[in-house]
Design a protein around this motif. Sequence first.
Motif, short mmCIF file in Angstrom:
data_model
loop_
_atom_site.label_atom_id
_atom_site.label_comp_id
_atom_site.label_asym_id
_atom_site.label_seq_id
_atom_site.Cartn_x
_atom_site.Cartn_y
_atom_site.Cartn_z
N ASN A 1 -1.95 9.93 3.17
CA ASN A 1 -2.69 8.85 3.85
C ASN A 1 -3.32 7.88 2.85
O ASN A 1 -4.45 7.41 3.04
N GLY A 2 -2.61 7.61 1.77
CA GLY A 2 -3.08 6.64 0.79
C GLY A 2 -4.02 7.16 -0.27
O GLY A 2 -4.44 6.42 -1.16
N GLY B 1 8.30 8.34 -2.18
CA GLY B 1 7.14 7.61 -1.70
C GLY B 1 7.42 6.76 -0.48
O GLY B 1 8.56 6.36 -0.23
N THR B 2 6.37 6.49 0.27
CA THR B 2 6.43 5.57 1.41
C THR B 2 5.42 4.46 1.17
O THR B 2 4.26 4.72 0.87
N MET C 1 0.85 -1.19 0.00
CA MET C 1 0.00 0.00 0.00
C MET C 1 0.89 1.23 0.00
O MET C 1 1.76 1.38 0.85
N VAL C 2 0.69 2.12 -0.96
CA VAL C 2 1.43 3.38 -1.02
C VAL C 2 0.71 4.37 -0.11
O VAL C 2 -0.39 4.83 -0.43
N THR C 3 1.30 4.68 1.02
CA THR C 3 0.63 5.54 2.01
C THR C 3 0.89 7.02 1.78
O THR C 3 0.10 7.86 2.20
N GLY C 4 2.00 7.35 1.14
CA GLY C 4 2.32 8.76 0.93
C GLY C 4 3.27 8.95 -0.23
O GLY C 4 4.08 8.08 -0.53
N PHE D 1 -5.29 2.63 -2.42
CA PHE D 1 -4.98 1.22 -2.52
C PHE D 1 -4.72 0.52 -1.20
O PHE D 1 -3.97 0.94 -0.37
N GLY D 2 -5.35 -0.65 -1.08
CA GLY D 2 -5.11 -1.55 0.03
C GLY D 2 -5.05 -2.95 -0.47
O GLY D 2 -4.03 -3.44 -0.90
#
Length: 300
Positions: free
Chosen positions: A229-230, A268-269, A210-213, A289-290
């Motif tokens: 926050n995604g 990215g994180t 999941m790309v959170t930031g 995305f999750g």
Amino acid sequence: MRGLGWVFVLVLGGVVANKHKGPHYKVHCTKDNLRVDVVKHEDVSDIYLQHLKDYPDPACKPEVVHNRATFNLKLNNIYECMVTKVLNKNTGRTVYYHRVVMEYKDTTPKQAFLVKCDMGLTPTNASSYDSEVSEISLVKRQADFPVNFIEDSDIEITSEVTGTAPIPVLNVGVRQDGTLIDDELNVKPGTPLNMEVYLDSESSEVYGLMVTGMEVTDTREQTEPILVNGCSVDPYLFENFVTNDGDYLKAKFRAFKFPESSFVLFKGTVNVCLDTCSPVQCSNGQRGFGKKAEISDRCS
């Protein structure tokens, strides 16, 4: 859960088999530095960090002395030369890695190989260690049992076996019309593109992403948020990441640039979860995305 920091550079305006010898290199790690010494054979025309062939920062270029090329990458500033950082939040173990690309003078395809520093392997009483490439051979061995051998039907297990999941290796790429953009291809602002974030084949069987930031910068002073926050800040410019299997994410976006630079740096994180990551409900009704998404849940 593991957290990964990654970066990708887009210029605006894989490992292959070949007849050449494989790369000969040595990695030296300290808590602040990843040094790679690569043997530059006569048939090698160029050596550079992946996606950074024409990147102007001298810190990301190798120092070439005779037949040796040396990269010195700062681990306390991973964004300087786009080093990927993997942090296991449960154990605190940290792994840094990058890819080095070698080009040849003839028609042989270029070759990329992974170099990494695993801080979990650093000796207790030392601040650095060397990791040297070596050939691995597999040999099949078969025990010779007598003809009348009978295995016991009841076996008592008195010990515990502990398994360890692989360290995830993150891959990031951008495609234009289905073709992966390489270091030599420039794109114009407004061009429709697809960004892909995915795991290597081994860890994709265990983890989800999941790309959170994410933020974008001109590599100088200007910085703009892309994902918070995604969720996408501006879905017209950069859509939310979607997926079918949880370990391969993609997002549509339009190429853009800053006025004073031809380079766009994405920072990215990424969260890495066991199996799949839970989705995030975004304010526009879409899911950032999750996990596995049904067709009706995908961004348009």
